[in-house]
Write a protein that holds these residues in place. Structure first.
Motif, PDB file in Angstrom:
ATOM      1  N   VAL A   1       0.858  -1.189   0.000  1.00 19.15           N
ATOM      2  CA  VAL A   1       0.000   0.000   0.000  1.00 19.15           C
ATOM      3  C   VAL A   1       0.894   1.239   0.000  1.00 19.15           C
ATOM      4  O   VAL A   1       1.958   1.250   0.621  1.00 19.15           O
ATOM      5  CB  VAL A   1      -0.933   0.009   1.232  1.00 19.15           C
ATOM      6  CG1 VAL A   1      -1.736   1.310   1.308  1.00 19.15           C
ATOM      7  CG2 VAL A   1      -1.876  -1.196   1.193  1.00 19.15           C
ATOM      8  N   GLU A   2       0.470   2.257  -0.694  1.00 22.20           N
ATOM      9  CA  GLU A   2       1.063   3.593  -0.543  1.00 22.20           C
ATOM     10  C   GLU A   2      -0.066   4.600  -0.470  1.00 22.20           C
ATOM     11  O   GLU A   2      -1.150   4.378  -1.029  1.00 22.20           O
ATOM     12  CB  GLU A   2       2.000   3.933  -1.703  1.00 22.20           C
ATOM     13  CG  GLU A   2       3.482   3.857  -1.335  1.00 22.20           C
ATOM     14  CD  GLU A   2       3.965   4.952  -0.398  1.00 22.20           C
ATOM     15  OE1 GLU A   2       3.178   5.458   0.434  1.00 22.20           O
ATOM     16  OE2 GLU A   2       5.143   5.313  -0.502  1.00 22.20           O
ATOM     17  N   GLY A   3       0.196   5.707   0.221  1.00 22.78           N
ATOM     18  CA  GLY A   3      -0.812   6.740   0.394  1.00 22.78           C
ATOM     19  C   GLY A   3      -0.209   8.120   0.352  1.00 22.78           C
ATOM     20  O   GLY A   3       1.016   8.289   0.321  1.00 22.78           O
ATOM     21  N   SER A   4      -1.084   9.121   0.372  1.00 21.15           N
ATOM     22  CA  SER A   4      -0.641  10.514   0.265  1.00 21.15           C
ATOM     23  C   SER A   4       0.290  10.928   1.390  1.00 21.15           C
ATOM     24  O   SER A   4       1.244  11.665   1.185  1.00 21.15           O
ATOM     25  CB  SER A   4      -1.859  11.437   0.256  1.00 21.15           C
ATOM     26  OG  SER A   4      -2.594  11.322  -0.934  1.00 21.15           O
ATOM     27  N   GLY A   5      -0.002  10.470   2.602  1.00 24.86           N
ATOM     28  CA  GLY A   5       0.710  10.984   3.765  1.00 24.86           C
ATOM     29  C   GLY A   5       1.930  10.177   4.168  1.00 24.86           C
ATOM     30  O   GLY A   5       2.396   9.289   3.450  1.00 24.86           O
ATOM     31  N   ASP A   6       2.449  10.492   5.352  1.00 28.76           N
ATOM     32  CA  ASP A   6       3.626   9.827   5.889  1.00 28.76           C
ATOM     33  C   ASP A   6       3.229   8.489   6.510  1.00 28.76           C
ATOM     34  O   ASP A   6       2.284   8.416   7.311  1.00 28.76           O
ATOM     35  CB  ASP A   6       4.288  10.703   6.950  1.00 28.76           C
ATOM     36  CG  ASP A   6       4.724  12.050   6.402  1.00 28.76           C
ATOM     37  OD1 ASP A   6       5.111  12.098   5.219  1.00 28.76           O
ATOM     38  OD2 ASP A   6       4.666  13.044   7.147  1.00 28.76           O
ATOM     39  N   LEU A   7       3.950   7.439   6.162  1.00 32.15           N
ATOM     40  CA  LEU A   7       3.708   6.119   6.729  1.00 32.15           C
ATOM     41  C   LEU A   7       4.196   6.112   8.174  1.00 32.15           C
ATOM     42  O   LEU A   7       5.373   6.369   8.447  1.00 32.15           O
ATOM     43  CB  LEU A   7       4.427   5.051   5.902  1.00 32.15           C
ATOM     44  CG  LEU A   7       4.303   3.605   6.379  1.00 32.15           C
ATOM     45  CD1 LEU A   7       2.843   3.155   6.375  1.00 32.15           C
ATOM     46  CD2 LEU A   7       5.152   2.685   5.508  1.00 32.15           C
ATOM     47  N   LEU A   8       3.295   5.792   9.101  1.00 31.88           N
ATOM     48  CA  LEU A   8       3.607   5.877  10.529  1.00 31.88           C
ATOM     49  C   LEU A   8       4.115   4.569  11.115  1.00 31.88           C
ATOM     50  O   LEU A   8       4.781   4.580  12.157  1.00 31.88           O
ATOM     51  CB  LEU A   8       2.367   6.330  11.303  1.00 31.88           C
ATOM     52  CG  LEU A   8       1.746   7.667  10.894  1.00 31.88           C
ATOM     53  CD1 LEU A   8       0.516   7.963  11.744  1.00 31.88           C
ATOM     54  CD2 LEU A   8       2.757   8.801  11.004  1.00 31.88           C
ATOM     55  N   ASN A   9       3.788   3.437  10.501  1.00 32.30           N
ATOM     56  CA  ASN A   9       4.130   2.141  11.108  1.00 32.30           C
ATOM     57  C   ASN A   9       4.824   1.197  10.120  1.00 32.30           C
ATOM     58  O   ASN A   9       4.356   0.079   9.883  1.00 32.30           O
ATOM     59  CB  ASN A   9       2.869   1.473  11.668  1.00 32.30           C
ATOM     60  CG  ASN A   9       1.836   1.175  10.583  1.00 32.30           C
ATOM     61  OD1 ASN A   9       1.790   1.830   9.539  1.00 32.30           O
ATOM     62  ND2 ASN A   9       1.021   0.158  10.813  1.00 32.30           N
TER      63      ASN A   9
END
Length: 660
Positions: A261-269
């Motif tokens: 998965v990738e998303g707009s924001g910063d990956l937290l975990n």
């Protein structure tokens, strides 16, 4: 010189009236079949509405400017067997307006896929064969509940096509917040089964190693309440895109563990969703200026490239943004690297694509294009605001979101460079400068195409043509049937969408920049407009006033003819008086409704040339302008606009030549 001789009022009137009458008669005679009316372009009263404390007359947000805020916590899961997204969005809405709100409005864009949607019925969002049976889509809203804040009690809601009205038990006062949740689900539109589908912004791309999910317009989103039109509740029909409030996002996405998965924001975990090896590579990519493969092509089909558990929940955060998008697939090659932009800020560039796109003239150059685009636009206009930029291969031709873009998995060469550069360029319009795309698509598509055209010249010594490869001839941009740039996107005929919203805006802004005010003045003004309206909601009037104020010109004539109307330009040589041993007198007529500065080249019998330039003000009161050559010699040729810098629709009358 003052005349001390006393003249009766009647005689003064006669002295004034006689020459004025002659001037008028001469002008009228010179007009002939001219359609030009100077007062339409050079009015005494202002064309733009007056400024106020919210939006100043100088084009800046005023001391009383306000906008509301929408913060989102989204928890969703992907069912890859049924192709369903389900979950809950929790919205905290802050009312910064000056009045209490008894109800709130949300956008439900997925409802355009319902069989009875306005988009399908209006044939603006449809299959090319409207009789073809399609699966019913759209949101299934399961519950809407108040959570906490200033409002208590039961909440009611009503759905009207792609809009939802939420009625509050008590009004939300100015300065107050309310938090409510919406439980929902929707089926992915099955666009990929029909190549003729015209609009696809949320979609599935099948590949040999699994589907690629492009997930956007995937949660109920707040409509914008502004000081110009109140609630902006235009339905989503397809071409008119989005107008969104800014806020903070916390997004949790649960998928089968085989998915990346990738998303707009910063990956937290990252430690919870990556394998130990992938985590090591991901951390290395954040420090490396050369791409690091977090998952290379050879590992795509290896089970060991994903954690051994049923599901993974990917957690993201993104602040001060207007939207959030994400992608998921078992088929991804994933590469990433870090690079600086203006001011020294580091950005993580991330590219995800299937093995089918792993080509040297295509996605193998994704990192190169990401770096160039973000560095160029950051240096030229405004520093890239996000911590990362994600480029995802999909079956979307190109679509933009904050920190993330979807580009075609099939594009190669110039087409691929063009789409990556353009979609990432949307960071500046409309992600940073948050205009109303649903009404004024030209303020993001056209502005973006304009800055793209400047950027492409600087990439790799002009390796690519960019959008020039698909441009229509300039003449078509000013044909009689072309609608004005200001036209609402959904009201623009399909074959005019690109020429009007993209190409024509880029063309006229380039004309303004290069020929009217000059690059230095224009660029400084454009940067100020971006800076002033960063994370705010400008209107066309704010843009026009901002540019006028910054460049120190009243550009009413330009905004009126090029943006508000489809006025055409036709400058023609009307007469050349050329007696022997006398300087020639040349008369030029403005025959159509638009006006532009005048450029004329004279060629003398001895072969010498004379270049003359005149400002647009020569057309302020008349449609005919005369001047004399600088040499007492025979003129053999007169050419208007010899370098074809202006959009003259009839070049047949631009040249006068003495026949030998």
């Amino acid at each position: 010189m003052q005349n001390n001789k006393t003249v009766s009022p009647d005689k003064r009137l006669v002295r004034f009236f006689i020459p004025f009458t002659l001037i008028v008669l001469a002008v009228c005679q010179s007009f002939g079949q001219s359609r030009y009316q100077p007062s339409a372009l050079f009015p005494a009263l202002p064309l733009l509405p007056p400024g106020n404390e919210s939006r100043t007359a100088t084009g800046e947000p005023g001391p009383a400017y306000w906008q509301n805020q929408a913060d989102y916590v989204i928890d969703v899961a992907l069912d890859d067997q049924k192709n369903v997204v389900s979950g809950t969005v929790t919205i905290t809405y802050t009312n910064n307006s000056l009045k209490a709100l008894s109800s709130l409005w949300l956008q439900l864009e997925q409802n355009v896929f319902k069989k009875d949607s306005r988009g399908i019925k209006s044939k603006l969002f449809l299959y090319k064969n409207p009789e073809e049976e399609t699966a019913d889509g759209g949101y299934d809203i399961q519950a809407v509940k108040l959570k906490d804040g200033a409002i208590t009690g039961d909440i009611r809601y009503s759905i009207y096509d792609t809009r939802m009205e939420v009625t509050l038990p008590q009004p939300l006062k100015s300065g107050q917040k309310v938090t409510f949740s919406v439980q929902y689900r929707y089926n992915f539109p099955q666009n990929y089964k029909n190549a003729d589908f015209l609009v696809n912004r949320t979609d599935i791309l099948p590949t040999k190693n699994g589907n690629i999910y492009a997930v956007a317009q995937w949660y109920p989103r707040m409509c914008v309440l502004d000081d110009v039109e109140g609630w902006n509740t235009l339905p989503y029909l397809g071409n008119g895109e989005f107008y969104l409030e800014y806020g903070n996002f916390n997004v949790n996405i649960t998928v089968p563990s085989g998915y990346i998965v990738e998303g707009s924001g910063d990956l937290l975990n990252p430690e919870e969703v990556l394998t130990p090896l992938q985590l090591k590579r991901w951390l290395a990519a954040k420090q490396s200026e050369t791409p690091v493969f977090i998952r290379p092509a050879k590992e795509v089909t290896e089970a060991s490239s994903r954690p051994v558990k049923a599901t993974c929940t990917w957690k993201y955060r993104m602040d001060n943004t207007r939207d959030f998008a994400w992608t998921a697939s078992k088929a991804f090659i994933w590469e990433a690297f870090s690079f600086p932009v203006a001011g020294g800020k580091k950005v993580l560039g991330s590219s995800l694509y299937p093995v089918e796109s792993d080509k040297k003239d295509s996605w193998k150059r994704s990192s190169e294009y990401i770096k160039f685009t973000l560095q160029h636009f950051s240096e030229k206009w405004f520093t890239y605001p996000y911590n990362k930029a994600v480029n995802v291969a999909s079956n979307l031709d190109g679509m933009e979101y904050p920190g993330m873009v979807f580009c075609s998995a099939r594009d190669t060469g110039n087409a691929y460079f063009m789409v990556v550069n353009h979609e990432l360029g949307h960071t500046w319009f409309p992600m940073v400068v948050g205009g109303n795309e649903r009404k004024y698509a030209w303020m993001d598509e056209g502005f973006n195409t304009f800055i793209d055209n400047l950027a492409v010249k600087d990439f790799n010594n002009g390796e690519f043509k960019g959008y020039a490869e698909i441009y229509s001839p300039v003449d078509t941009l000013f044909s009689e049937r072309v609608v004005p740039i200001i036209t609402r996107p959904d009201a623009i005929p399909g074959d005019m969408v690109f020429p009007v919203q993209y190409q024509k805006v880029a063309y006229v802004l380039t004309l303004l920049r290069k020929q009217v005010v000059g690059p230095e003045r224009f660029d400084k003004a454009f940067r100020k407009y971006i800076s002033d309206w960063a994370y705010k909601h400008p209107t066309p009037w704010d843009f026009f006033r901002s540019m006028d104020s910054s460049v120190g010109e009243d550009l009413t004539w330009f905004w009126k003819s090029m943006f508000l109307e489809n006025y055409r330009l036709d400058q023609g040589v009307a007469k050349v008086e050329n007696p022997a041993n006398v300087r020639a007198q040349i008369t030029i007529e403005n025959l159509e409704k638009a006006a532009m500065p005048l450029v004329v080249q004279l060629t003398y019998a001895d072969g010498s040339t004379e270049h003359r330039e005149f400002p647009v003000e020569i057309w302020e009161y008349t449609g005919s302008y005369s001047f004399t050559g600088n040499k007492k010699a025979a003129v053999t040729k007169v050419t208007i606009d010899p370098d074809k810098l202006y959009p003259d629709v009839n070049r047949g009358n631009n040249t006068y030549e003495v026949k030998k």
